[in-house]
Write a protein that holds these residues in place. Structure first.
Motif, PDB file in Angstrom:
ATOM      1  N   THR A 142     -84.020 -79.331 -93.238  1.00 17.72           N
ATOM      2  CA  THR A 142     -84.092 -80.232 -92.098  1.00 17.72           C
ATOM      3  C   THR A 142     -85.511 -80.748 -91.899  1.00 17.72           C
ATOM      4  O   THR A 142     -86.469 -79.982 -91.846  1.00 17.72           O
ATOM      5  CB  THR A 142     -83.632 -79.508 -90.814  1.00 17.72           C
ATOM      6  OG1 THR A 142     -82.288 -79.077 -90.994  1.00 17.72           O
ATOM      7  CG2 THR A 142     -83.716 -80.433 -89.612  1.00 17.72           C
ATOM      8  N   ARG A 143     -85.620 -82.064 -91.796  1.00 21.66           N
ATOM      9  CA  ARG A 143     -86.901 -82.738 -91.531  1.00 21.66           C
ATOM     10  C   ARG A 143     -87.993 -82.283 -92.490  1.00 21.66           C
ATOM     11  O   ARG A 143     -89.094 -81.893 -92.090  1.00 21.66           O
ATOM     12  CB  ARG A 143     -87.333 -82.513 -90.089  1.00 21.66           C
ATOM     13  CG  ARG A 143     -86.306 -82.971 -89.066  1.00 21.66           C
ATOM     14  CD  ARG A 143     -86.083 -84.477 -89.081  1.00 21.66           C
ATOM     15  NE  ARG A 143     -85.071 -84.858 -88.109  1.00 21.66           N
ATOM     16  CZ  ARG A 143     -83.798 -85.110 -88.407  1.00 21.66           C
ATOM     17  NH1 ARG A 143     -83.395 -85.008 -89.659  1.00 21.66           N
ATOM     18  NH2 ARG A 143     -82.945 -85.457 -87.475  1.00 21.66           N
ATOM     19  N   GLN A 214     -92.136 -81.364 -86.585  1.00 11.84           N
ATOM     20  CA  GLN A 214     -91.327 -80.519 -87.455  1.00 11.84           C
ATOM     21  C   GLN A 214     -90.664 -79.394 -86.668  1.00 11.84           C
ATOM     22  O   GLN A 214     -89.480 -79.110 -86.844  1.00 11.84           O
ATOM     23  CB  GLN A 214     -92.182 -79.931 -88.579  1.00 11.84           C
ATOM     24  CG  GLN A 214     -91.366 -79.115 -89.585  1.00 11.84           C
ATOM     25  CD  GLN A 214     -92.227 -78.422 -90.611  1.00 11.84           C
ATOM     26  OE1 GLN A 214     -93.338 -77.982 -90.303  1.00 11.84           O
ATOM     27  NE2 GLN A 214     -91.750 -78.325 -91.829  1.00 11.84           N
ATOM     28  N   SER A 217     -87.849 -80.717 -84.562  1.00 17.69           N
ATOM     29  CA  SER A 217     -86.715 -81.148 -85.383  1.00 17.69           C
ATOM     30  C   SER A 217     -85.909 -79.983 -85.919  1.00 17.69           C
ATOM     31  O   SER A 217     -84.718 -80.131 -86.224  1.00 17.69           O
ATOM     32  CB  SER A 217     -87.221 -81.996 -86.553  1.00 17.69           C
ATOM     33  OG  SER A 217     -87.911 -83.139 -86.096  1.00 17.69           O
ATOM     34  N   GLN A 218     -86.540 -78.808 -86.061  1.00 10.47           N
ATOM     35  CA  GLN A 218     -85.867 -77.652 -86.644  1.00 10.47           C
ATOM     36  C   GLN A 218     -85.146 -76.786 -85.619  1.00 10.47           C
ATOM     37  O   GLN A 218     -84.605 -75.741 -85.971  1.00 10.47           O
ATOM     38  CB  GLN A 218     -86.886 -76.800 -87.409  1.00 10.47           C
ATOM     39  CG  GLN A 218     -87.390 -77.458 -88.680  1.00 10.47           C
ATOM     40  CD  GLN A 218     -88.390 -76.613 -89.428  1.00 10.47           C
ATOM     41  OE1 GLN A 218     -89.032 -75.736 -88.858  1.00 10.47           O
ATOM     42  NE2 GLN A 218     -88.544 -76.872 -90.713  1.00 10.47           N
ATOM     43  N   TYR A 229     -82.827 -84.029 -82.065  1.00  9.12           N
ATOM     44  CA  TYR A 229     -83.421 -85.347 -82.372  1.00  9.12           C
ATOM     45  C   TYR A 229     -82.703 -85.933 -83.577  1.00  9.12           C
ATOM     46  O   TYR A 229     -82.321 -85.213 -84.494  1.00  9.12           O
ATOM     47  CB  TYR A 229     -84.921 -85.200 -82.669  1.00  9.12           C
ATOM     48  CG  TYR A 229     -85.708 -84.607 -81.543  1.00  9.12           C
ATOM     49  CD1 TYR A 229     -86.198 -85.398 -80.499  1.00  9.12           C
ATOM     50  CD2 TYR A 229     -85.975 -83.236 -81.495  1.00  9.12           C
ATOM     51  CE1 TYR A 229     -86.915 -84.851 -79.457  1.00  9.12           C
ATOM     52  CE2 TYR A 229     -86.691 -82.668 -80.454  1.00  9.12           C
ATOM     53  CZ  TYR A 229     -87.161 -83.480 -79.438  1.00  9.12           C
ATOM     54  OH  TYR A 229     -87.878 -82.923 -78.399  1.00  9.12           O
ATOM     55  N   ASN A 231     -83.995 -88.273 -85.723  1.00  6.82           N
ATOM     56  CA  ASN A 231     -84.914 -88.400 -86.871  1.00  6.82           C
ATOM     57  C   ASN A 231     -86.337 -88.142 -86.398  1.00  6.82           C
ATOM     58  O   ASN A 231     -86.585 -87.948 -85.197  1.00  6.82           O
ATOM     59  CB  ASN A 231     -84.800 -89.776 -87.533  1.00  6.82           C
ATOM     60  CG  ASN A 231     -84.955 -90.898 -86.532  1.00  6.82           C
ATOM     61  OD1 ASN A 231     -85.936 -90.990 -85.813  1.00  6.82           O
ATOM     62  ND2 ASN A 231     -83.944 -91.771 -86.472  1.00  6.82           N
ATOM     63  N   SER A 232     -87.257 -88.147 -87.337  1.00 11.17           N
ATOM     64  CA  SER A 232     -88.656 -87.815 -87.011  1.00 11.17           C
ATOM     65  C   SER A 232     -89.280 -88.843 -86.071  1.00 11.17           C
ATOM     66  O   SER A 232     -90.084 -88.503 -85.221  1.00 11.17           O
ATOM     67  CB  SER A 232     -89.478 -87.716 -88.297  1.00 11.17           C
ATOM     68  OG  SER A 232     -88.968 -86.688 -89.123  1.00 11.17           O
TER      69      SER A 232
END
Length: 232
Positions: A142-143, A214, A217-218, A229, A231-232
């Motif tokens: 992920t990400r 990061q 996102s994790q 989320y 996307n980044s």
């Protein structure tokens, strides 16, 4: 130092009352709140994967640096700043790809919250098994994008700054003390501590936003399987 790392991860995702998470006023208050609610043991959640990922990262980067230094030493050439940059970037990219699943597991263990998950993870093995069962193996990466940006830029900045600062200091020492090049006693332990700290601070200041992205996102998806989320 791991409890401080644990608290840092909590701060990176802490939105306070918006997500029904505890609001931490500062580092001391965060440590006190966590230990009061969950005990001292909670400050070491995710310790094993963190040690494993850090060890693999340091070992690989150090090995690559030494190998390239030996190569250029045998050719009687000196590594230029651009070569230091390229070596650190290469190492950072490979390390990020290899260790991303481990960092994901560590982040999930550090951010466990009964309000956000139906069943807490019981350990590293249970975390991996649950992620694979509920989200699939791709979730382990992920990400990866912000992780790559962080590792590549962080390592490149840190090692380039370290090598260049060391070269400047050693040249200055040689001129003032008139010692021959290659003397092993040019720098003492304090000098190396200053070099390491300065280069690390420079790298953290530049790459910290990638780390926040990061970590956020994790986070584990909600009980409905919706990621925090898109996307980044």
């Amino acid at each position: 130092m791991y409890p401080l790392d644990f608290v840092r991860t909590r701060f990176q995702v802490n939105d306070g009352p918006v997500t029904n998470c505890p609001t931490y006023k500062n580092t001391a208050h965060a440590i006190f709140t966590i230990t009061r609610l969950k005990g001292m043991k909670r400050l070491f959640a995710g310790f094993f994967p963190s040690v494993l990922a850090s060890s693999v990262s340091r070992l690989y980067i150090s090995s690559l640096r030494r190998a390239k230094q030996r190569y250029f030493r045998n050719r009687e050439e000196r590594l230029s700043p651009s070569l230091h940059l390229a070596s650190a970037a290469e190492a950072g990219a490979l390390v990020s790809i290899c260790t991303n699943p481990i960092w994901l597991i560590r982040t999930r263990l550090e951010l466990q919250n009964p309000l956000h998950q139906s069943r807490p993870y019981s350990g590293v093995y249970d975390t991996v098994r649950t992620i694979l069962r509920e989200e699939g193996w791709t979730a382990l990466y992920t990400r990866l994008g912000p992780g790559l940006l962080m590792q590549v830029s962080h390592g490149a900045i840190q090692f380039t700054a370290y090598e260049e600062l060391r070269r400047i200091i050693m040249v200055d020492y040689e001129e003032r003390k008139k010692k021959p090049k290659g003397a092993s006693n040019l720098l003492n332990s304090f000098d190396y501590a200053v070099l390491g700290g300065s280069s690390k601070i420079a790298a953290i200041l530049v790459t910290y936003p990638f780390q926040v992205i990061q970590t956020r996102s994790q986070q584990q998806p909600s009980n409905e399987g919706i990621p925090r989320y898109t996307n980044s």
